[in-house]
Write a protein that holds these residues in place. Sequence first.
Motif, mmCIF file in Angstrom:
data_model
loop_
_atom_site.group_PDB
_atom_site.id
_atom_site.type_symbol
_atom_site.label_atom_id
_atom_site.label_comp_id
_atom_site.label_asym_id
_atom_site.label_seq_id
_atom_site.Cartn_x
_atom_site.Cartn_y
_atom_site.Cartn_z
ATOM 1 N N ALA A 271 0.821 -1.206 0.000
ATOM 2 C CA ALA A 271 0.000 0.000 0.000
ATOM 3 C C ALA A 271 0.860 1.264 0.000
ATOM 4 N N LEU A 272 1.909 1.285 0.813
ATOM 5 C CA LEU A 272 2.780 2.460 0.899
ATOM 6 C C LEU A 272 3.572 2.653 -0.393
ATOM 7 N N ASP A 273 4.073 1.556 -0.966
ATOM 8 C CA ASP A 273 4.784 1.660 -2.247
ATOM 9 C C ASP A 273 3.844 2.151 -3.342
ATOM 10 N N LEU A 274 2.576 1.728 -3.280
ATOM 11 C CA LEU A 274 1.587 2.168 -4.263
ATOM 12 C C LEU A 274 1.330 3.665 -4.137
ATOM 13 N N MET A 275 1.163 4.157 -2.914
ATOM 14 C CA MET A 275 0.910 5.586 -2.701
ATOM 15 C C MET A 275 2.102 6.415 -3.173
ATOM 16 N N PHE A 276 3.308 5.935 -2.895
ATOM 17 C CA PHE A 276 4.515 6.633 -3.332
ATOM 18 C C PHE A 276 4.555 6.727 -4.857
ATOM 19 N N ALA A 277 4.294 5.610 -5.532
ATOM 20 C CA ALA A 277 4.347 5.572 -6.995
ATOM 21 C C ALA A 277 3.271 6.469 -7.613
ATOM 22 N N LEU A 278 2.076 6.481 -7.033
ATOM 23 C CA LEU A 278 0.988 7.306 -7.562
ATOM 24 C C LEU A 278 1.292 8.795 -7.417
ATOM 25 N N LEU A 279 1.836 9.190 -6.280
ATOM 26 C CA LEU A 279 2.189 10.596 -6.080
ATOM 27 C C LEU A 279 3.236 11.030 -7.097
ATOM 28 N N PHE A 280 4.232 10.169 -7.307
ATOM 29 C CA PHE A 280 5.294 10.485 -8.261
ATOM 30 C C PHE A 280 4.755 10.541 -9.691
ATOM 31 N N ALA A 281 4.038 9.489 -10.095
ATOM 32 C CA ALA A 281 3.581 9.386 -11.483
ATOM 33 C C ALA A 281 2.602 10.491 -11.847
ATOM 34 N N ASN A 282 1.725 10.854 -10.916
ATOM 35 C CA ASN A 282 0.694 11.836 -11.230
ATOM 36 C C ASN A 282 1.237 13.232 -11.447
ATOM 37 N N PHE A 283 2.269 13.621 -10.697
ATOM 38 C CA PHE A 283 2.713 15.012 -10.875
ATOM 39 C C PHE A 283 3.960 15.136 -11.747
ATOM 40 N N GLU A 284 4.859 14.175 -11.715
ATOM 41 C CA GLU A 284 6.111 14.337 -12.452
ATOM 42 C C GLU A 284 5.934 14.082 -13.945
ATOM 43 N N THR A 285 5.357 12.956 -14.299
ATOM 44 C CA THR A 285 5.198 12.646 -15.723
ATOM 45 C C THR A 285 4.196 13.590 -16.389
ATOM 46 N N THR A 286 3.121 13.919 -15.681
ATOM 47 C CA THR A 286 2.110 14.822 -16.241
ATOM 48 C C THR A 286 2.662 16.227 -16.426
ATOM 49 N N SER A 287 3.449 16.692 -15.468
ATOM 50 C CA SER A 287 4.019 18.041 -15.573
ATOM 51 C C SER A 287 4.986 18.143 -16.751
ATOM 52 N N GLN A 288 5.716 17.068 -17.020
ATOM 53 C CA GLN A 288 6.614 17.067 -18.174
ATOM 54 C C GLN A 288 5.818 17.182 -19.477
ATOM 55 N N ALA A 289 4.736 16.399 -19.575
ATOM 56 C CA ALA A 289 3.922 16.416 -20.791
ATOM 57 C C ALA A 289 3.273 17.787 -20.997
ATOM 58 N N ILE A 290 2.772 18.383 -19.926
ATOM 59 C CA ILE A 290 2.116 19.692 -20.037
ATOM 60 C C ILE A 290 3.122 20.776 -20.397
ATOM 61 N N THR A 291 4.310 20.724 -19.812
ATOM 62 C CA THR A 291 5.343 21.715 -20.118
ATOM 63 C C THR A 291 5.738 21.644 -21.591
ATOM 64 N N VAL A 292 5.920 20.433 -22.100
ATOM 65 C CA VAL A 292 6.250 20.267 -23.518
ATOM 66 C C VAL A 292 5.104 20.782 -24.391
ATOM 67 N N ALA A 293 3.855 20.480 -23.987
ATOM 68 C CA ALA A 293 2.702 20.941 -24.763
ATOM 69 C C ALA A 293 2.653 22.465 -24.827
ATOM 70 N N ILE A 294 2.901 23.118 -23.701
ATOM 71 C CA ILE A 294 2.888 24.584 -23.662
ATOM 72 C C ILE A 294 3.992 25.155 -24.541
ATOM 73 N N LYS A 295 5.160 24.546 -24.484
ATOM 74 C CA LYS A 295 6.282 24.994 -25.303
ATOM 75 C C LYS A 295 5.952 24.881 -26.790
ATOM 76 N N LEU A 296 5.429 23.731 -27.197
ATOM 77 C CA LEU A 296 5.125 23.508 -28.606
ATOM 78 C C LEU A 296 3.983 24.406 -29.086
ATOM 79 N N LEU A 297 2.980 24.609 -28.246
ATOM 80 C CA LEU A 297 1.877 25.494 -28.624
ATOM 81 C C LEU A 297 2.329 26.951 -28.715
ATOM 82 N N SER A 298 3.238 27.342 -27.841
ATOM 83 C CA SER A 298 3.772 28.714 -27.877
ATOM 84 C C SER A 298 4.555 28.950 -29.165
ATOM 85 N N ASP A 299 5.205 27.899 -29.654
ATOM 86 C CA ASP A 299 5.995 28.015 -30.884
ATOM 87 C C ASP A 299 5.154 27.826 -32.147
#
Length: 337
Positions: A271-299
Motif C-alpha cells: 500500500a505504501l509503495d503504491l501511494m509513493f508511486a501514484l504521487l510520483f507518477a501523477n505530478f512528475e510525468t504529467t508536468s513534463q507532458a504539459i510543459t512540452v505541450a505549452i512549449k510547442l503550442l507557444s511556438d
Amino acid sequence: MWPVGICIAALFVVSVTHWVYRWKNPECNGTLPPGSMGWPLLGETLEFFATNRTWDTPPFIKKRIERYGSIFRTSLVGLQVIVSTDSEFNYMVFQQEGQSLESWYPESLTKIFGTRNLGSLHGNLHKFLKNMILTIVSPESLKKMFSDIESVATKNMKGWASKETVEMKTAVADMIFELMGKKLISYDQEKSSENLRENFGAFIQGLITFPLDIPGTAFHKCLQGRKRVMKILENMLKERRAKPNIVKTDFFDYVIEELKQDDTILTEEVALDLMFALLFANFETTSQAITVAIKLLSDNPRALKELTVCKECKICDKYFCSTNLLVILCRKNTRKS
C-alpha cells in the motif's frame, strides 16, 4: 623466480582477455540482435545518460537504430539489455506480459520505487492494484474532478500572471502536486509540517543517474528523498488507522478500508509503495507532458488557435471555448458561439 612471475602475468592477461571477450559476446540460447556491449561493467552508460537538448529521438537511440536496426543489444549500468524500438514487437511484448513474458526492473529501480511496487508485482496482486487505481483515473472519476482541476489551474495561472518570469516545469509540477496530493492523501502543504513536495524534488533529481549509492552522489540523495517520503506516508497511515475518517475523502481512505478486510491480499508495504508511486507518477510525468505541450503550442500559433476556437464537446455534446493551455474542460453552462 622470473618464470613464475611471467606465468602469473600471462595467466592474468589471458583471464582478463577471456572476461572481456565473454562480456562483449554474451552467451545466449538463441540468436542475439546486433549491437555493442561497450566497456566491461560500464558498458555504454555514459553515452546513454548524456544530455539530450533536441525534440528528436535521443542521439543514443537514433545512432544505434541507424547502425543496427530497430532492435539492438547494449549494456547499461552494468546490465546487458536488448532495446526495441519496433512498435509491433513492443505491442507483442506487452500483450504477452504475465504469460510468455514477465516484467522485470533493474535492482537500482527496485531500490528507488520499492521492492513491492506495482511494476515488480505479478498475477492476482498486480491485477488487484490496477483495479484499485482505476477508482481515481477512470473516465468517470476524472469527470468528477473537472471542477477541481479548473479551480486549481485558474488559481495558479493567476499567480503566474503576476510574476515577471515563471519556471514552467517547476510551476506546473507544483500545481499538479497540489491537486493530486489532496485527492490521494488530503495533503495540504500550507497546513502540513512536512514538505512532501521538497522531498520528492530530491528524489527526482537523482532518479536518472548512475546507481552509485555513496553519500554525496545524486543516486544517494534520491534514495534519501524516498526514505523521507516513505516515513511521512507511514506516519499518515498510522494516524489514519488510529483515527479513521467517517466519510471517505481521498484514495488513502479507500486503501485503509481495504487493509481492514480479513481476506485482503493487500499489505501495508504494498500500500505504501503504491501511494509513493501514484504521487510520483501523477505530478512528475504529467508536468513534463504539459510543459512540452505549452512549449510547442507557444511556438506554433496556428495550433494554438485551433485549440482556442469553440468546438463541440464529445463528452456532453455541448459547445465550449477555452484558452486554458493546461486543461480543456467539459463545461455544462456554455453557449454555442
